[in-house]
Each structure stands twice: as structure tokens, then as C-alpha cells.
Scaffold this motif. Structure first.
Motif, PDB file in Angstrom:
ATOM      1  N   GLY A  94     -18.460  54.112 -26.483  1.00 46.48           N
ATOM      2  CA  GLY A  94     -19.644  54.582 -26.309  1.00 46.48           C
ATOM      3  C   GLY A  94     -20.892  53.854 -27.135  1.00 46.48           C
ATOM      4  N   ARG A  95     -20.600  52.836 -27.847  1.00 43.57           N
ATOM      5  CA  ARG A  95     -21.337  52.021 -28.734  1.00 43.57           C
ATOM      6  C   ARG A  95     -21.860  50.648 -28.226  1.00 43.57           C
ATOM      7  N   THR A  96     -21.062  49.975 -27.416  1.00 45.63           N
ATOM      8  CA  THR A  96     -21.049  48.792 -27.001  1.00 45.63           C
ATOM      9  C   THR A  96     -20.932  48.624 -25.391  1.00 45.63           C
ATOM     10  N   ALA A  97     -21.939  47.956 -24.823  1.00 48.13           N
ATOM     11  CA  ALA A  97     -22.052  47.666 -23.544  1.00 48.13           C
ATOM     12  C   ALA A  97     -21.452  46.096 -23.160  1.00 48.13           C
ATOM     13  N   TYR A  98     -20.907  45.883 -22.074  1.00 46.52           N
ATOM     14  CA  TYR A  98     -20.733  44.720 -21.598  1.00 46.52           C
ATOM     15  C   TYR A  98     -21.027  44.470 -20.152  1.00 46.52           C
ATOM     16  N   ASP A  99     -21.439  43.271 -19.786  1.00 40.09           N
ATOM     17  CA  ASP A  99     -21.457  42.980 -18.223  1.00 40.09           C
ATOM     18  C   ASP A  99     -20.212  42.938 -17.581  1.00 40.09           C
ATOM     19  N   ALA A 100     -19.956  43.631 -16.646  1.00 42.52           N
ATOM     20  CA  ALA A 100     -18.624  43.553 -15.962  1.00 42.52           C
ATOM     21  C   ALA A 100     -18.216  42.260 -15.359  1.00 42.52           C
ATOM     22  N   GLN A 101     -19.237  41.525 -14.801  1.00 36.69           N
ATOM     23  CA  GLN A 101     -18.900  40.486 -14.381  1.00 36.69           C
ATOM     24  C   GLN A 101     -18.760  39.220 -15.111  1.00 36.69           C
ATOM     25  N   SER A 102     -19.506  39.011 -16.388  1.00 33.76           N
ATOM     26  CA  SER A 102     -19.318  38.045 -17.019  1.00 33.76           C
ATOM     27  C   SER A 102     -18.869  38.261 -18.387  1.00 33.76           C
ATOM     28  N   GLY A 103     -18.753  39.381 -18.906  1.00 36.13           N
ATOM     29  CA  GLY A 103     -18.215  39.857 -20.183  1.00 36.13           C
ATOM     30  C   GLY A 103     -19.321  39.491 -21.310  1.00 36.13           C
ATOM     31  N   GLU A 104     -20.456  39.444 -20.853  1.00 32.25           N
ATOM     32  CA  GLU A 104     -21.710  39.329 -21.733  1.00 32.25           C
ATOM     33  C   GLU A 104     -21.780  40.551 -22.462  1.00 32.25           C
ATOM     34  N   LYS A 105     -22.237  40.599 -24.045  1.00 33.13           N
ATOM     35  CA  LYS A 105     -22.541  41.840 -24.744  1.00 33.13           C
ATOM     36  C   LYS A 105     -24.039  41.996 -24.341  1.00 33.13           C
ATOM     37  N   LEU A 106     -24.128  42.991 -23.798  1.00 32.97           N
ATOM     38  CA  LEU A 106     -25.516  43.687 -23.499  1.00 32.97           C
ATOM     39  C   LEU A 106     -26.370  44.410 -24.518  1.00 32.97           C
ATOM     40  N   TRP A 107     -25.502  45.190 -25.219  1.00 36.59           N
ATOM     41  CA  TRP A 107     -26.147  45.827 -26.574  1.00 36.59           C
ATOM     42  C   TRP A 107     -25.191  46.200 -27.409  1.00 36.59           C
ATOM     43  N   GLU A 108     -25.460  46.672 -28.486  1.00 37.51           N
ATOM     44  CA  GLU A 108     -24.621  47.393 -29.474  1.00 37.51           C
ATOM     45  C   GLU A 108     -25.501  48.352 -30.255  1.00 37.51           C
ATOM     46  N   ARG A 109     -25.218  49.589 -30.319  1.00 39.82           N
ATOM     47  CA  ARG A 109     -25.786  50.570 -31.491  1.00 39.82           C
ATOM     48  C   ARG A 109     -25.085  51.542 -31.845  1.00 39.82           C
ATOM     49  N   GLU A 110     -25.509  51.981 -32.919  1.00 38.28           N
ATOM     50  CA  GLU A 110     -24.539  52.938 -33.609  1.00 38.28           C
ATOM     51  C   GLU A 110     -24.879  54.553 -32.922  1.00 38.28           C
ATOM     52  N   ILE A 111     -23.996  54.724 -31.894  1.00 39.74           N
ATOM     53  CA  ILE A 111     -23.930  56.136 -31.349  1.00 39.74           C
ATOM     54  C   ILE A 111     -22.859  57.077 -31.676  1.00 39.74           C
ATOM     55  N   TYR A 112     -22.919  57.952 -32.239  1.00 39.93           N
ATOM     56  CA  TYR A 112     -21.682  58.854 -32.629  1.00 39.93           C
ATOM     57  C   TYR A 112     -21.946  60.296 -32.207  1.00 39.93           C
ATOM     58  N   SER A 113     -21.200  60.868 -31.408  1.00 38.64           N
ATOM     59  CA  SER A 113     -21.430  62.181 -30.973  1.00 38.64           C
ATOM     60  C   SER A 113     -20.082  62.891 -31.402  1.00 38.64           C
ATOM     61  N   GLY A 114     -18.996  62.397 -31.782  1.00 37.91           N
ATOM     62  CA  GLY A 114     -17.679  62.861 -32.023  1.00 37.91           C
ATOM     63  C   GLY A 114     -16.723  63.178 -30.819  1.00 37.91           C
ATOM     64  N   ARG A 115     -17.460  63.025 -29.763  1.00 34.72           N
ATOM     65  CA  ARG A 115     -16.812  63.333 -28.335  1.00 34.72           C
ATOM     66  C   ARG A 115     -16.806  62.072 -27.374  1.00 34.72           C
ATOM     67  N   LEU A 116     -16.167  61.928 -26.506  1.00 35.07           N
ATOM     68  CA  LEU A 116     -16.139  61.063 -25.263  1.00 35.07           C
ATOM     69  C   LEU A 116     -17.582  61.138 -24.757  1.00 35.07           C
ATOM     70  N   PRO A 117     -18.304  60.127 -24.666  1.00 36.48           N
ATOM     71  CA  PRO A 117     -19.711  60.362 -23.942  1.00 36.48           C
ATOM     72  C   PRO A 117     -19.387  60.327 -22.335  1.00 36.48           C
ATOM     73  N   LEU A 118     -20.434  61.188 -21.786  1.00 36.81           N
ATOM     74  CA  LEU A 118     -20.581  61.502 -20.606  1.00 36.81           C
ATOM     75  C   LEU A 118     -21.512  60.250 -19.822  1.00 36.81           C
ATOM     76  N   ILE A 119     -20.908  59.595 -18.910  1.00 41.23           N
ATOM     77  CA  ILE A 119     -21.806  58.666 -17.934  1.00 41.23           C
ATOM     78  C   ILE A 119     -22.380  59.356 -16.878  1.00 41.23           C
ATOM     79  N   HIS A 120     -23.355  59.382 -16.636  1.00 43.48           N
ATOM     80  CA  HIS A 120     -24.075  59.986 -15.277  1.00 43.48           C
ATOM     81  C   HIS A 120     -25.198  59.126 -14.844  1.00 43.48           C
ATOM     82  N   GLY A 121     -24.979  58.319 -13.905  1.00 43.72           N
ATOM     83  CA  GLY A 121     -25.789  57.197 -13.151  1.00 43.72           C
ATOM     84  C   GLY A 121     -26.089  56.325 -14.093  1.00 43.72           C
ATOM     85  N   ASP A 122     -27.204  56.228 -14.679  1.00 43.48           N
ATOM     86  CA  ASP A 122     -27.517  55.135 -15.527  1.00 43.48           C
ATOM     87  C   ASP A 122     -27.852  55.509 -16.931  1.00 43.48           C
ATOM     88  N   TRP A 123     -27.324  56.901 -17.342  1.00 41.07           N
ATOM     89  CA  TRP A 123     -27.524  57.426 -18.410  1.00 41.07           C
ATOM     90  C   TRP A 123     -25.960  57.640 -19.307  1.00 41.07           C
TER      91      TRP A 123
END
Length: 169
Positions: A91-120
Motif C-alpha cells: 500500500g506504499r509503493t507503486a510500480y508500473d506493471a509493464q516496465s517495473g518502473e517505480k511510480l511513487w513511494e510514500r508513507e501510508i499506514y492504515s494498519g490494514r490492507l488498503p482497498l483499491i477502487h478504480g484509481d483510488w
């Protein structure tokens, strides 16, 4: 026939929440197991911790790309998710699925598995953009200003689940 088409041999360990798939690819995180890290810690030893994200062709098992030294997560944070061309690690680091390029990294902590809904990404208490990691905002009709989208829950041990118009927890 039930015969294996291909086999991937982990260098270290692949946990059941370290696997995701989409668009004809399988993504996995091969890492030094938490048990091995914890045993070394208890014994006062230092060990080299490895954490690698790998993309394989789902049909052939051919390696498409590999990212070494991705962030090591604690057991409650460990989960690999795929959505809309993005591979999300912990839930803290995103990679492009085609290339593996790191898109972003940030400290996100909710203590739970995040929910992905659309582009959220919905990770209590805020929501983030799946593509950029930026905090999502909404228009507040009382202040006539943009503010972070937010939800609050008082207690509970389960993850947030949801659908188009509702969150459950």
C-alpha cells in the motif's frame, strides 16, 4: 493433463500475500522471511535482508522484469496488489506493471490492507491516487474549498471492503 507448465523457484520466500496477477502477468515478492529476520534479531545477529519484486509471463513463466531492494515490510503490511496496470506493494509503493518502473513511494499506514477502487487507494483515514500516491481531495460545500477525502471508524479489527457507493468495516 495437470502437468506443470512452468515452475518458479524462489531465492528466499514467497508468502501467500506476496502474489498478484493481471494482464497476463504474475507478480511476486521474493524476500527474506519474517521468521528468519525475527530469529536473527532475537539472536542479536545481523542478516542481509533481500526483497525483490518480479514480473513473470503467466503463460510461459518467463521473467519480464525484476526490481531488487524494494522496501521490506513487516508481516501485517505485507501484501501485493494489482489494479489497472499498477502493482502496489504494501500500500506504499507503486510500480508500473509493464516496465517495473517505480511510480511513487510514500508513507501510508492504515494498519490494514488498503482497498483499491478504480484509481483510488482507500487506506484509513485517507484515500490516495493509485497512479501518483497523492492524497485524494473532494469539494467541501460548507467551506467552498478542496479538502482531503477522509473517513473515520471508531474500532474494528477487519479490513475495509467496499463497492461503488459503500464501504464496509
Amino acid at each position: 493433463s495437470g502437468d506443470p507448465i512452468w515452475i518458479y523457484r524462489a531465492k528466499n520466500s514467497i508468502g501467500n500475500r506476496n502474489i498478484a496477477f493481471g494482464d497476463g502477468r504474475i507478480f511476486l515478492v521474493d524476500e527474506t522471511s519474517f521468521e528468519k529476520r525475527e530469529k536473527a534479531r532475537r539472536l542479536g545477529k545481523e542478516i542481509d535482508t533481500e526483497c525483490t519484486l518480479v514480473a513473470l509471463d503467466l503463460n510461459s513463466g518467463r521473467e519480464l522484469w525484476r526490481r531488487e531492494n524494494i522496501p521490506v515490510m513487516e508481516p501485517f503490511d505485507v501484501h501485493l496488489q494489482y489494479s489497472d496496470g499498477i502493482v502496489l506493494w504494501g500500500g506504499r509503493t507503486a510500480y508500473d506493471a509493464q516496465s517495473g518502473e517505480k511510480l511513487w513511494e510514500r508513507e501510508i499506514y492504515s494498519g490494514r490492507l488498503p482497498l483499491i477502487h478504480g484509481d483510488w487507494i482507500i487506506a484509513q483515514p485517507y484515500a490516495y491516487s493509485l497512479r501518483t500516491g497523492e492524497i485524494r481531495t473532494v469539494f467541501d460545500s460548507l467551506t467552498a474549498m478542496e479538502r482531503p477525502w477522509k473517513f473515520v471508524r471508531a474500532y474494528g479489527c477487519g479490513s475495509v471492503i467496499g463497492c461503488r457507493n459503500m464501504l464496509y468495516f
